[in-house]
Design a protein around this motif. Structure first.
Motif, mmCIF file in Angstrom:
data_model
loop_
_atom_site.group_PDB
_atom_site.id
_atom_site.type_symbol
_atom_site.label_atom_id
_atom_site.label_comp_id
_atom_site.label_asym_id
_atom_site.label_seq_id
_atom_site.Cartn_x
_atom_site.Cartn_y
_atom_site.Cartn_z
ATOM 1 N N MET A 347 -15.064 0.634 -4.353
ATOM 2 C CA MET A 347 -13.645 0.308 -4.493
ATOM 3 C C MET A 347 -12.791 1.203 -3.589
ATOM 4 N N ILE A 348 -13.162 2.476 -3.515
ATOM 5 C CA ILE A 348 -12.434 3.404 -2.647
ATOM 6 C C ILE A 348 -12.563 2.964 -1.194
ATOM 7 N N SER A 349 -13.784 2.662 -0.763
ATOM 8 C CA SER A 349 -14.002 2.240 0.628
ATOM 9 C C SER A 349 -13.249 0.956 0.943
ATOM 10 N N ASP A 350 -13.250 0.012 0.008
ATOM 11 C CA ASP A 350 -12.521 -1.241 0.217
ATOM 12 C C ASP A 350 -11.027 -0.982 0.400
ATOM 13 N N ARG A 351 -10.498 -0.061 -0.373
ATOM 14 C CA ARG A 351 -9.057 0.230 -0.278
ATOM 15 C C ARG A 351 -8.700 0.956 1.015
ATOM 16 N N VAL A 352 -9.574 1.805 1.482
ATOM 17 C CA VAL A 352 -9.330 2.437 2.785
ATOM 18 C C VAL A 352 -9.313 1.363 3.872
ATOM 19 N N GLY A 353 -10.242 0.414 3.811
ATOM 20 C CA GLY A 353 -10.250 -0.680 4.783
ATOM 21 C C GLY A 353 -8.989 -1.510 4.716
ATOM 22 N N GLU A 354 -8.506 -1.777 3.509
ATOM 23 C CA GLU A 354 -7.260 -2.529 3.330
ATOM 24 C C GLU A 354 -6.081 -1.773 3.929
ATOM 25 N N ALA A 355 -6.059 -0.467 3.738
ATOM 26 C CA ALA A 355 -4.961 0.344 4.273
ATOM 27 C C ALA A 355 -4.946 0.318 5.796
ATOM 28 N N LEU A 356 -6.110 0.462 6.400
ATOM 29 C CA LEU A 356 -6.172 0.471 7.859
ATOM 30 C C LEU A 356 -5.801 -0.892 8.436
ATOM 31 N N ALA A 368 1.971 8.376 14.620
ATOM 32 C CA ALA A 368 1.995 8.080 13.192
ATOM 33 C C ALA A 368 0.817 7.197 12.807
ATOM 34 N N ARG A 369 0.498 6.223 13.649
ATOM 35 C CA ARG A 369 -0.643 5.356 13.369
ATOM 36 C C ARG A 369 -1.938 6.176 13.310
ATOM 37 N N THR A 370 -2.109 7.075 14.285
ATOM 38 C CA THR A 370 -3.307 7.910 14.309
ATOM 39 C C THR A 370 -3.382 8.796 13.068
ATOM 40 N N ALA A 371 -2.247 9.406 12.715
ATOM 41 C CA ALA A 371 -2.223 10.295 11.557
ATOM 42 C C ALA A 371 -2.495 9.542 10.268
ATOM 43 N N LEU A 372 -1.859 8.397 10.097
ATOM 44 C CA LEU A 372 -2.046 7.637 8.861
ATOM 45 C C LEU A 372 -3.478 7.128 8.742
#
Length: 384
Positions: A347-356, A368-372
């Protein structure tokens, strides 16, 4: 860094090489935050010194009380909320805008965070925070040492409530010092107020869940994560920053920050759920297994119950009643055996993918894109 070192147009927070560390996540986080954190800490220290001095004039005891509140703010922490707010601001403002005018508003978020932590520790009856006694425990100990009359625990809780209240007021006072146009500051304030309301809503649901665990669910645990953590840790600080840049009405940017913020914030809370059982106390500053001792209905424990065999579920019913280290360790192993830990990691990995993916939906400053991108991974895979 001295206060005058962050004045003017000279301070820029740009990607740097991660520092040498045994924790690669800490290295990524440090690469994007070191200068900013120092600026926030300097701003807080200068502001709080004046506030403590002012309160000391009322009564010597008030000076001690105000110093307690100050120490809670300056005791450490990663300054996650000001960091996300900074990059939310930078994403809208670009790399040429000076930081100093908005630094008080960024630092104010740390005062709001301290308010939430101090009150949360009272509600959770926590003994330690960042490796130190919590505010209510420290106040109770001082009550005993001074041989005051009355219940020291009750006194400690009352003092901690007031410490949290004072930090909330301090946040308002410091935010008002941001040197941005009044209309823009009003937009920032509207965002800030909504963030506070949703945080309190999430906190109430968290308290309710602990007292109504039989009727709780994974969905409701994730709703708590969304409002108690995701909103005020990532989503709203990002939008807060966008408002500071004058871009709060930019629908694509706000939509991207909302999508990114909710995903990273939920990943942050899911990692917190894991750390609440399996975290290293040296890193987290809190005892391992606290959530098992309290029976806190986190998404992790709700999933464990959902995936458990009948025998495992019967054992999980003991969560909230265990006290010994061996019992806690046994329950922690059982939670792993249900498959819940592996599910939460996915679930954590899926959410990181969604964020990116959310970052690809709008045009923002390249730094900002690189930092986020780095911060999404750092927040989701931290060790403390």
């Amino acid at each position: 860094m001295a206060n005058d070192a962050v004045a003017g147009d000279t301070l820029r927070v740009a990607p740097a090489q991660p520092e040498a560390t045994d924790d690669p996540v800490h290295g990524v986080l440090a690469a994007f935050t070191n200068d900013l954190v120092q600026g926030v800490d300097d701003t807080l220290a200068a502001f709080l010194a004046a506030e403590v001095a002012s309160l000391t004039e009322i009564d010597a005891a008030m000076g001690g009380f105000a110093s307690t509140a100050r120490d809670c703010v300056l005791a450490g922490g990663k300054r996650v909320r000001p960091t996300f707010a900074y990059w939310g601001w930078r994403g809208g403002a670009g790399g040429d805008e000076p930081l100093q005018p908005v630094l008080p508003a960024l630092a104010a978020l740390e005062l709001l965070h301290t308010f939430a932590l101090v009150h949360d520790d009272v509600m959770d009856a926590s003994d330690t925070r960042r490796g130190r006694p919590t505010a209510h425990r420290a106040a109770a100990a001082r009550h005993v040492a001074a041989a005051h009359v009355g219940d020291p625990d009750r006194f400690g809780e009352a003092v901690a409530v007031l410490v949290g209240d004072l930090c909330m007021v301090w946040a308002d006072r410091l935010m008002s010092r941001a040197a941005v146009p009044p209309a823009r500051l009003l937009d920032v304030r509207r965002c800030y107020d909504r963030m506070r309301v949703e945080t309190i809503a999430g906190q109430y649901l968290d308290v309710l869940g602990e007292n109504d665990a039989a009727n709780w669910s994974v969905d409701r645990a994730l709703r708590v994560a969304r409002y108690k953590t995701a909103g005020y840790t990532v989503q709203w600080p990002l939008i807060f920053g966008a408002c500071l840049a004058g871009g709060g009405a930019d629908a694509p940017l706000t939509a991207a920050y909302t999508r990114y913020g909710l995903a990273v914030g939920e990943a942050f809370q899911l990692r917190d759920d894991l750390l609440g059982i399996y975290g290293d106390p040296v890193a987290t500053g809190k005892p391992a297994g606290d959530d098992l001792r309290t029976g806190k209905p986190t998404a992790l424990l709700m999933l464990a119950r959902q995936l458990a065999t009948p025998a495992q579920r019967q054992a999980l019913d003991r969560a909230g009643a265990v006290t010994g280290a061996r019992e806690v360790a046994g329950l922690a192993e059982l939670v792993t055996d249900t498959g819940a830990v592996a599910r939460v990691e996915r679930m954590i990995s899926d959410r990181v993918g969604e964020a990116l993916a959310a970052l690809d939906t709008t045009s923002i400053d390249g730094a900002a894109r690189t930092a986020l991108t780095g911060l999404a991974t750092a927040a989701a895979h931290r060790r403390a």
